[in-house]
Design a protein around this motif. Structure first.
Motif, PDB file in Angstrom:
ATOM      1  N   TYR A  58       0.828  -1.212   0.000  1.00 53.20           N
ATOM      2  CA  TYR A  58       0.000   0.000   0.000  1.00 53.20           C
ATOM      3  C   TYR A  58       0.862   1.262   0.000  1.00 53.20           C
ATOM      4  N   TYR A  90      -1.030   4.469  -1.850  1.00 52.72           N
ATOM      5  CA  TYR A  90      -2.244   4.641  -1.045  1.00 52.72           C
ATOM      6  C   TYR A  90      -1.917   5.274   0.306  1.00 52.72           C
ATOM      7  N   ASP A 101      -4.455   5.278   6.693  1.00 55.45           N
ATOM      8  CA  ASP A 101      -5.629   4.789   5.973  1.00 55.45           C
ATOM      9  C   ASP A 101      -6.740   5.833   5.962  1.00 55.45           C
ATOM     10  N   TYR A 117      -5.998   8.602   3.454  1.00 52.53           N
ATOM     11  CA  TYR A 117      -6.314   8.128   2.102  1.00 52.53           C
ATOM     12  C   TYR A 117      -7.817   8.123   1.876  1.00 52.53           C
ATOM     13  N   ALA A 145      -8.972  10.265  -1.313  1.00 51.31           N
ATOM     14  CA  ALA A 145      -9.491   9.585  -2.492  1.00 51.31           C
ATOM     15  C   ALA A 145     -10.980   9.858  -2.674  1.00 51.31           C
ATOM     16  N   ALA A 166     -11.073   2.203  -4.324  1.00 50.05           N
ATOM     17  CA  ALA A 166      -9.674   1.945  -4.650  1.00 50.05           C
ATOM     18  C   ALA A 166      -9.518   0.721  -5.542  1.00 50.05           C
ATOM     19  N   TYR A 199      -7.828   0.660   3.330  1.00 49.06           N
ATOM     20  CA  TYR A 199      -8.483   1.487   4.348  1.00 49.06           C
ATOM     21  C   TYR A 199      -9.594   0.711   5.054  1.00 49.06           C
TER      22      TYR A 199
END
Length: 557
Positions: A16, A21, A230, A233, A237, A382, A411
């Motif tokens: 990751y 990520y 996480d 992200y 995202a 993702a 995540y």
């Protein structure tokens, strides 16, 4: 604390990070970068307060230093129990800079839930508003400090009463930093100097940043440990999928302690994009429509019941919603008819969001065809999200067939906090989270939610554990047996029906009496039954368990 939650295996951590990520950043560091980027631009609007990015950064510093003078330190857990007001955001970032871990309770939670969270987490502090919607949180705090030995501090946004005012904590922190007495939290710096203090230890980006509350699908709610990497992200995202930019204004209408309005993209995603967050005291149309018009809101998020309410209200109020470009709807499945009605009624696009505080998020995309937006709950955020749709034996079903959704990814947690026995059932040996949701996966990758495996009621986006409510019902002396089921409801999705059997010769309580009993036991009002049915006996399965399928069939007749 490291032994209380499950990290990702090393091979996944490497993957990751290598794939971009995860970044080596903490939630406490983010406002520092945002202040350098956006400076005097408005970050938060809360009531009559307008807070710039630079002011947000400075307030987080002051609060963090003040909390440190009280003795709070890295690893301490703090119950954050605030409505949508600026302190929810500033305290969140202050705790992140200290390395303390906020446990994000919802405004509707009461003693039963808060005491459970405090005991489970060994919380050392409790952060509250003085009053909200007629409820005095200071009274609850007084009860908790007597009941939970670990609680050392109660910090109040507003009139503190017998406790400590957050304003006083911030003032003490600012004074200590001016005197140079507080080395401060990770990344903290004196006013005017926007570089980290050299002597402050940096928090671990792989460590727990905050804990969200599970939907309580079995028994009492679980704590969901989300790491800095996480969760950053998650927000970043989600902001990209929603097309957020610096010109956007996001209305946090839902309670901001929810994962959805906090980071999907919500508050964190909007600030990360350089936009403005407007905090609404209520999601009611009269409050929200006024804010949308006054602040030129472009994006907001609702649960389906509220989306219906807004759509109906817009028909007779004729509000100015010309700035609104996107309404996200999640928390429960959105009816196809309403999904098609919203664009014409509110003048904006719809984005369906299906996800969970444990991790996995699915979004319809802004360029998806209208039919996909109206009939599906989106596809994974993702590329690294791994999904299995399985039957009752754990074998993958044929494409487009209905099965339970299992998932893992960059995540999605690998286990709840301090819940080893539950984790052994809820997570597979290779790290997949058994969501309990029944879905169909289309060839496009989009999911259609068909129901659930878990014994949980989805009332207006709030996940109500039938098991927890049944426990509280059975504490009533005039109830010998109890079952709680969801009944289809056009307004809230599912209403809560309590089915009870009184002891022989006893007079069963009425619905009002029963609701009063549950309130006295400290249960949140969102969990109170909407309907009461009294039976002589509950239907049972062949192995002697309550047959809820049969019970629902009888109630639906």
């Amino acid at each position: 604390m490291a032994d209380d939650w499950a990290r990702w295996p090393e091979e996944f951590e490497r993957r990751y990070r290598a794939d971009g990520y995860w970044r080596d950043e903490t939630l406490g560091e983010l406002p520092r970068a945002w202040a350098r980027r956006s400076g005097d631009a408005t970050a938060l609007v809360a009531g009559d307060r307008r807070i710039s990015y630079a002011e947000l950064d400075a307030e987080a510093d002051d609060l963090a230093a003040g909390l440190a003078t009280l003795g709070l330190a890295a690893g301490d857990r703090v119950i954050l129990h605030l409505p949508n007001r600026a302190e929810l955001v500033t305290v969140l970032f202050a705790l992140a800079r200290l390395g303390a871990v906020p446990v994000l309770a919802l405004p509707a939670h009461r003693r039963t839930e808060i005491e459970h969270f405090a005991r489970l987490s060994d919380a050392v502090a409790y952060v509250i508003a003085d009053r909200h919607e007629g409820f005095d949180y200071r009274d609850l705090a007084g009860e908790l400090t007597e009941a939970v030995g670990s609680l050392r501090h109660v910090l109040v946004a507003g009139e503190a009463g017998p406790f400590t005012a957050l304003d006083a904590v911030a003032a003490a922190g600012a004074a200590a930093r001016r005197r140079g007495e507080a080395a401060g939290p990770a990344g903290a710096s004196p006013p005017g100097a926007r570089a980290p203090d050299a002597g402050a230890p940096r928090q671990d980006p792989a460590g727990v940043a905050l804990m969200l509350i599970s939907g309580g699908t079995t028994g009492k709610p679980k704590l969901i440990p989300r790491t800095h990497r996480d969760y950053a992200y998650n927000a970043r995202a989600s902001a990209a999928v929603a097309g957020l930019a610096a010109a956007d204004v996001y209305l946090a209408a839902l309670p901001a302690a929810h994962n959805f309005p906090l980071a999907c993209p919500g508050i964190l995603g909007t600030l990360g994009a350089g936009g403005t967050v407007v905090l609404a005291a209520s999601a009611s149309p009269d409050v929200a429509f006024r804010l949308i018009a006054a602040e030129r809101v472009t994006v907001t998020a609702l649960v389906p019941a509220l989306a219906r309410m807004w759509t109906d209200a817009a028909g007779w109020e004729r509000p100015d919603l010309t700035s609104l470009r996107l309404l996200q709807v999640g928390g429960a499945r959105l009816d196809e008819g309403l999904a098609r009605e919203i664009p014409g009624a509110l003048g904006c696009a719809v984005q369906q969001v299906f996800g969970m505080a444990e991790g996995l998020l699915n979004f319809t995309r802004l360029d998806d065809p209208p039919d996909l937006v109206a009939t599906t709950q989106g596809r994974p955020l993702a590329d690294a999200d791994e999904l299995r749709v399985v039957d009752g034996e754990g074998a993958e079903v044929a494409p487009t067939e209905v099965g339970e959704l299992w998932t893992r990814g960059p995540y999605t947690i690998r286990g709840y906090y301090r819940a080893a026995a539950h984790n052994a059932v809820t997570f597979t040996s290779d790290g997949f989270y058994r969501t309990g949701d029944l879905v169909r996966r289309l060839p496009s990758g989009h999911l259609v939610v068909e129901g659930r495996v878990k014994d949980v009621i989805n009332r207006g986006g709030e996940k109500i554990s039938a098991g927890e409510l049944e426990e509280e019902l059975l504490a009533h002396p005039a109830i010998a047996q109890a079952a709680v089921v969801g009944i289809a409801d056009e307004t809230v999705g599912e209403s809560i029906c309590a089915v009870v059997v009184p002891p022989p010769g006893a007079e069963p309580p009425g619905l009002g009496q029963l609701r009063g009993h549950l309130v006295e036991r400290g249960l949140a009002r969102i969990k109170l039954p909407d309907r009461l049915v009294v039976l002589d006996a509950l239907p049972l399965t062949a192995v002697g368990k309550i047959d809820k399928k049969e019970l629902r069939r009888r109630l639906d007749r």
